[in-house]
Design a protein around this motif. Structure first.
Motif, PDB file in Angstrom:
ATOM      1  N   GLY A 241      -2.749   7.158  -9.610  1.00  0.00           N
ATOM      2  CA  GLY A 241      -1.896   6.236 -10.342  1.00  0.00           C
ATOM      3  C   GLY A 241      -1.659   4.932  -9.613  1.00  0.00           C
ATOM      4  O   GLY A 241      -1.224   3.943 -10.221  1.00  0.00           O
ATOM      5  N   SER A 242      -1.951   4.909  -8.317  1.00  0.00           N
ATOM      6  CA  SER A 242      -1.661   3.719  -7.510  1.00  0.00           C
ATOM      7  C   SER A 242      -2.543   2.528  -7.871  1.00  0.00           C
ATOM      8  O   SER A 242      -2.246   1.401  -7.486  1.00  0.00           O
ATOM      9  CB  SER A 242      -1.843   4.048  -6.022  1.00  0.00           C
ATOM     10  OG  SER A 242      -3.141   4.546  -5.773  1.00  0.00           O
ATOM     11  N   LYS A 243      -3.630   2.752  -8.601  1.00  0.00           N
ATOM     12  CA  LYS A 243      -4.458   1.608  -8.995  1.00  0.00           C
ATOM     13  C   LYS A 243      -3.799   0.809 -10.117  1.00  0.00           C
ATOM     14  O   LYS A 243      -4.221  -0.305 -10.416  1.00  0.00           O
ATOM     15  CB  LYS A 243      -5.847   2.071  -9.415  1.00  0.00           C
ATOM     16  CG  LYS A 243      -5.905   2.827 -10.728  1.00  0.00           C
ATOM     17  CD  LYS A 243      -7.344   3.204 -11.045  1.00  0.00           C
ATOM     18  CE  LYS A 243      -7.439   3.910 -12.408  1.00  0.00           C
ATOM     19  NZ  LYS A 243      -8.829   4.256 -12.745  1.00  0.00           N
ATOM     20  N   ARG A 244      -2.764   1.406 -10.761  1.00  0.00           N
ATOM     21  CA  ARG A 244      -2.028   0.727 -11.805  1.00  0.00           C
ATOM     22  C   ARG A 244      -0.682   0.232 -11.315  1.00  0.00           C
ATOM     23  O   ARG A 244      -0.291  -0.900 -11.553  1.00  0.00           O
ATOM     24  CB  ARG A 244      -1.768   1.674 -12.987  1.00  0.00           C
ATOM     25  CG  ARG A 244      -2.985   2.212 -13.652  1.00  0.00           C
ATOM     26  CD  ARG A 244      -2.608   3.273 -14.675  1.00  0.00           C
ATOM     27  NE  ARG A 244      -3.790   3.825 -15.303  1.00  0.00           N
ATOM     28  CZ  ARG A 244      -4.420   3.265 -16.304  1.00  0.00           C
ATOM     29  NH1 ARG A 244      -3.960   2.152 -16.803  1.00  0.00           N
ATOM     30  NH2 ARG A 244      -5.508   3.801 -16.808  1.00  0.00           N
ATOM     31  N   SER A 245       0.044   1.135 -10.640  1.00  0.00           N
ATOM     32  CA  SER A 245       1.432   0.847 -10.316  1.00  0.00           C
ATOM     33  C   SER A 245       1.869   1.673  -9.123  1.00  0.00           C
ATOM     34  O   SER A 245       1.248   2.687  -8.786  1.00  0.00           O
ATOM     35  CB  SER A 245       2.316   1.170 -11.536  1.00  0.00           C
ATOM     36  OG  SER A 245       3.674   1.164 -11.194  1.00  0.00           O
ATOM     37  N   SER A 246       2.975   1.239  -8.504  1.00  0.00           N
ATOM     38  CA  SER A 246       3.552   1.998  -7.399  1.00  0.00           C
ATOM     39  C   SER A 246       4.562   3.043  -7.883  1.00  0.00           C
ATOM     40  O   SER A 246       5.107   3.784  -7.083  1.00  0.00           O
ATOM     41  CB  SER A 246       4.248   1.048  -6.413  1.00  0.00           C
ATOM     42  OG  SER A 246       3.308   0.181  -5.824  1.00  0.00           O
ATOM     43  N   THR A 266       1.094   8.365  -5.701  1.00  0.00           N
ATOM     44  CA  THR A 266       2.261   7.622  -5.210  1.00  0.00           C
ATOM     45  C   THR A 266       3.449   8.530  -4.923  1.00  0.00           C
ATOM     46  O   THR A 266       4.423   8.097  -4.302  1.00  0.00           O
ATOM     47  CB  THR A 266       2.677   6.569  -6.257  1.00  0.00           C
ATOM     48  OG1 THR A 266       2.714   7.176  -7.557  1.00  0.00           O
ATOM     49  CG2 THR A 266       1.695   5.413  -6.271  1.00  0.00           C
ATOM     50  N   LEU A 267       3.380   9.775  -5.400  1.00  0.00           N
ATOM     51  CA  LEU A 267       4.456  10.735  -5.116  1.00  0.00           C
ATOM     52  C   LEU A 267       4.311  11.333  -3.719  1.00  0.00           C
ATOM     53  O   LEU A 267       5.290  11.782  -3.127  1.00  0.00           O
ATOM     54  CB  LEU A 267       4.439  11.855  -6.167  1.00  0.00           C
ATOM     55  CG  LEU A 267       5.458  12.988  -6.010  1.00  0.00           C
ATOM     56  CD1 LEU A 267       6.879  12.466  -6.229  1.00  0.00           C
ATOM     57  CD2 LEU A 267       5.166  14.123  -6.990  1.00  0.00           C
ATOM     58  N   LEU A 268       3.082  11.317  -3.196  1.00  0.00           N
ATOM     59  CA  LEU A 268       2.777  12.023  -1.955  1.00  0.00           C
ATOM     60  C   LEU A 268       2.831  11.069  -0.764  1.00  0.00           C
ATOM     61  O   LEU A 268       2.046  10.128  -0.666  1.00  0.00           O
ATOM     62  CB  LEU A 268       1.399  12.677  -2.043  1.00  0.00           C
ATOM     63  CG  LEU A 268       1.147  13.536  -3.293  1.00  0.00           C
ATOM     64  CD1 LEU A 268      -0.242  14.135  -3.261  1.00  0.00           C
ATOM     65  CD2 LEU A 268       2.205  14.620  -3.426  1.00  0.00           C
ATOM     66  N   ASP A 423      11.995   4.187  -4.128  1.00  0.00           N
ATOM     67  CA  ASP A 423      10.620   3.706  -4.289  1.00  0.00           C
ATOM     68  C   ASP A 423      10.430   2.998  -5.624  1.00  0.00           C
ATOM     69  O   ASP A 423       9.678   2.026  -5.734  1.00  0.00           O
ATOM     70  CB  ASP A 423       9.633   4.870  -4.190  1.00  0.00           C
ATOM     71  CG  ASP A 423       9.533   5.432  -2.778  1.00  0.00           C
ATOM     72  OD1 ASP A 423      10.050   4.778  -1.848  1.00  0.00           O
ATOM     73  OD2 ASP A 423       8.953   6.520  -2.608  1.00  0.00           O
ATOM     74  N   ASN A 424      11.091   3.515  -6.681  1.00  0.00           N
ATOM     75  CA  ASN A 424      10.945   2.943  -8.013  1.00  0.00           C
ATOM     76  C   ASN A 424      11.978   1.860  -8.315  1.00  0.00           C
ATOM     77  O   ASN A 424      11.996   1.313  -9.426  1.00  0.00           O
ATOM     78  CB  ASN A 424      11.045   4.044  -9.073  1.00  0.00           C
ATOM     79  CG  ASN A 424       9.868   4.995  -9.027  1.00  0.00           C
ATOM     80  OD1 ASN A 424       8.728   4.566  -8.991  1.00  0.00           O
ATOM     81  ND2 ASN A 424      10.141   6.288  -9.010  1.00  0.00           N
ATOM     82  N   LEU A 425      12.843   1.575  -7.327  1.00  0.00           N
ATOM     83  CA  LEU A 425      13.923   0.594  -7.491  1.00  0.00           C
ATOM     84  C   LEU A 425      14.754   0.881  -8.738  1.00  0.00           C
ATOM     85  O   LEU A 425      15.111  -0.025  -9.505  1.00  0.00           O
ATOM     86  CB  LEU A 425      13.350  -0.832  -7.556  1.00  0.00           C
ATOM     87  CG  LEU A 425      12.726  -1.375  -6.263  1.00  0.00           C
ATOM     88  CD1 LEU A 425      12.283  -2.814  -6.466  1.00  0.00           C
ATOM     89  CD2 LEU A 425      13.690  -1.275  -5.088  1.00  0.00           C
TER      90      LEU A 425
END
Length: 459
Positions: A241-246, A266-268, A423-425
């Motif tokens: 998923g990191s290629k799209r978003s954090s 991004t969870l790991l 992490d997700n603010l």
């Protein structure tokens, strides 16, 4: 015209109500600048301020996007946009050598042109949200080329799924007789069940890379947890998923004895593909500057995501949803809802006065009747259902939290939630009325307090 005016007035009434709710939450974002006392030891002032500014930006975006959408819809309806598009789709079919008199083919072209129109008018808003708001707050990882390619792939897949289903529904309404609503519901039910299996296995990999979770401590602990609960886990995947978003997430899917668990990379915390290096470098630089200012320690933010025990705790929560059959209950409610709506459509579809005000005084296509009934006439019912489903969903979330606590995962789940919020603010303070209407998950503080109220059985 009386029905049309009433429908339009109710649409604006709902918009005003939603705007009022959003304004209450927006006010929270503006005035709450101090960290809640329960979070002062775990969230630094810099992160809290970033989450507040991120929430304000999204709130402002939501207001202007909502206003534009409401005005656009009103103009389309008042200026005869629906009959214009129906006539245009007939002309396009004629130029392509197709028969405009075939209602199903005509309806498919109408839907296709309408979707293209929506795609074009929504594009500037999506670009702004992705490349301005998400980019400014460090979440966007997509290039413009990737974004456009991804959008076109999603559109193609959506059309490939929705067009045959739409044709089937229209055909069933035309030939199904008095009990067409039973057959229409059965078709939707069967296709829904098929998609529950086909989508994650064959469609989702078209957009993202899925790889088996590497051997190691995390995989072993997840498998041990699943085995202790008799959860029939077959495969463990990591999705890039990191290629799209954090932003991070995790989910489970599968029928009966064939369950899968998918973790976003991004969870790991210790899973760091190339696409995450920039993000982690940003965190490291931020740590250094904040350490010098005395606002945060250098170790507190070197990594994003959760450690092994925290990931296992998050999955303990997700397994709680499985244990209490929350997904099955939601599915049953959704199917009853669809059945009821088709039944009511059968009662309303031949009331021609309902559709004449939308620009179809004589011939009233089935697709137009479906659109008017499901989108407008059912809107009061949909508002009530949405509220009730959110209430139920929050109850399910508390149950899943309690399940994880009873597995002895309370502290790890707490720290995982806090990390994910950081992490997700995500902003941890919510207006009670806004959250009651819109939040499918309880606010962070309510979840933390709820876990403290549970007496763990296995701690």
């Amino acid at each position: 015209m009386e029905v049309f005016s009433a429908v339009l007035a109710f649409a604006w009434l709902i918009y005003v109500w939603e705007t009022y709710l959003s304004s209450r939450q927006h006010k929270i974002y503006k005035i709450v600048k101090d960290i809640p006392k329960e979070l002062t030891s775990v969230i630094d002032s810099g992160t809290f301020e970033k989450s507040r500014l991120y929430a304000l930006d999204k709130s402002n975006y939501g207001f202007w996007n909502g206003l534009y959408s409401q005005i656009e819809l009103t103009l389309i309806l008042c200026l005869g946009g629906l009959p214009f598009l129906w006539d245009l789709s007939g002309k396009v079919l004629g130029k392509l050598g197709c028969d405009p008199g075939n209602e199903i083919v005509h309806s498919l072209m109408f839907s296709f042109l309408g979707n293209i129109f929506s795609l074009i008018t929504d594009l500037p808003w999506k670009l702004y949200y992705t490349f301005v708001i998400e980019e400014n707050h460090g979440f966007n990882k997509m290039t413009l080329g990737f974004f456009l390619t991804d959008m076109m792939k999603k559109t193609a897949v959506s059309e490939a799924i929705s067009m045959p289903l739409m044709a089937l529904i229209i055909y069933i309404v035309k030939v199904g007789g008095d009990y067409f609503f039973v057959y229409a519901w059965l078709i939707v039910f069967i296709i829904s069940m098929v998609l529950l299996h086909v989508y994650p296995e064959y469609i989702a990999p078209l957009f993202d890379k899925y790889t088996p979770l590497p051997e190691g401590d995390l995989k072993q602990k997840i498998e041990n947890l699943a085995k202790s609960l008799d959860y029939p886990l077959q495969k463990l995947y990591v999705v890039e998923g990191s290629k799209r978003s954090s932003h991070s997430n995790a989910y489970m899917y599968g029928f009966r004895k064939n369950k899968r668990i998918v973790l976003f990379d991004t969870l790991l915390e210790d899973y760091s593909p190339v696409t995450r290096e920039d993000k982690e470098e940003d965190f490291k630089k931020e740590d250094i500057s904040q350490s010098e200012d005395g606002d945060a320690t250098g170790e507190s933010k070197k990594k994003i995501g959760c450690n092994t025990e925290e990931v296992v705790a998050v999955l303990g929560h997700e397994l709680g949803h499985w244990y209490y059959s929350h997904m099955v209950k939601n599915l049953v409610i959704m199917q009853f809802n669809i059945f009821f709506m088709f039944f009511m459509f059968g009662k309303l579809m031949n009331m021609h006065v309902l559709f004449s005000g939308f620009g179809f005084p004589n011939f009233q296509p089935i697709l137009i009747r479906l659109y008017v009934v499901f989108s407008f006439l059912f809107s009061p019912f949909n508002e009530v259902m949405s509220f009730l489903m959110n209430v139920l969903s929050r109850r399910f979330e508390f149950q899943a939290d309690e399940f994880a606590v009873n597995l002895g995962k309370k502290q790890y789940l707490k720290t995982a939630l806090l990390k994910l919020f950081k992490d997700n603010l995500s902003f941890p303070v919510a207006d009670w009325l806004y959250s009651t209407r819109h939040y499918s998950h309880p606010p962070l503080l309510e979840r933390l307090r709820g876990m403290d109220d549970v007496k763990a059985k296995r701690e």
